[in-house]
Design an enzyme around this catalytic site. Sequence first.
Site, PDB file in Angstrom:
ATOM      1  CE1 TYR A  12      -2.973   3.161   0.995  1.00 28.42           C
ATOM      2  CE2 TYR A  12      -1.988   3.066   3.175  1.00 28.42           C
ATOM      3  CZ  TYR A  12      -2.779   3.710   2.248  1.00 28.42           C
ATOM      4  OH  TYR A  12      -3.366   4.903   2.572  1.00 28.42           O
ATOM      5  CG  PHE A  13       2.421   5.072  -2.602  1.00 26.85           C
ATOM      6  CD1 PHE A  13       3.742   5.153  -2.203  1.00 26.85           C
ATOM      7  CD2 PHE A  13       1.830   6.189  -3.178  1.00 26.85           C
ATOM      8  CE1 PHE A  13       4.465   6.333  -2.376  1.00 26.85           C
ATOM      9  CE2 PHE A  13       2.543   7.370  -3.354  1.00 26.85           C
ATOM     10  CZ  PHE A  13       3.865   7.440  -2.947  1.00 26.85           C
ATOM     11  CB  ALA A  14       0.487   5.821   3.060  1.00 26.09           C
ATOM     12  CE1 TYR A  15      -2.806  10.968  -1.426  1.00 28.59           C
ATOM     13  CE2 TYR A  15      -2.415   8.745  -2.239  1.00 28.59           C
ATOM     14  CZ  TYR A  15      -3.266   9.803  -2.018  1.00 28.59           C
ATOM     15  OH  TYR A  15      -4.585   9.712  -2.377  1.00 28.59           O
ATOM     16  CD  GLU A  90      -7.625   6.266   2.789  1.00 25.50           C
ATOM     17  OE1 GLU A  90      -7.848   7.311   2.149  1.00 25.50           O
ATOM     18  OE2 GLU A  90      -6.901   6.256   3.789  1.00 25.50           O
TER      19      GLU A  90
END
Length: 183
Positions: A12-15, A90
């Site tokens: 998972y890419f969290a920004y 989300e």
Amino acid sequence: MSAVGIQDEFFYFAYGSNMLRGRLQLQNPSAVQVSVGCLKGHELAFGFKGTVESRWGGGAASIIPSPKKEVWGIIWRLKADDRQSLDDQEGAQEGLYSPIEVKVEEKVMGEVICLTYQMNNFQFSLPSPLYKKVIIQGAKESGLPSEYIMKLDSILTNNYNKMTPFTIQINEILNHQQNNAAM
């Protein structure tokens, strides 16, 4: 490598706010930081879905396509059992964000396919000071490049500081992490 990684795990890419470990692990306890990564061809933006205001008191983070820009963030590994919790956090079921797969560059592993979320019906809006603080604290604790942290620090906010049960909980996470860092 696919977003559904080895066995029952995914990347998972969290920004945004999920760069802060305590924030992400609040509802997704299996999350383990893998590395820092860079998403090319996108930029970080803040807004709402249509006229829906976020519980943060301002715009929430999203990525929008932008050919010459990049977004830095954290690559997390989560157990497949946490996928529904992450979708719920989300707002995927309500149509706030849509889960998408992105190719994130990481200096050792190369290109990693990660799950991330992109806001639907995006309307620009300034983030609250608390939201900005959470993102910056997450970026610092996770080791994002200092130039990118300075860019985050330059983001304007809407000066919204109303306390709600949610913002109180987030402030407690921030205070706990800052106290642990001071020890």
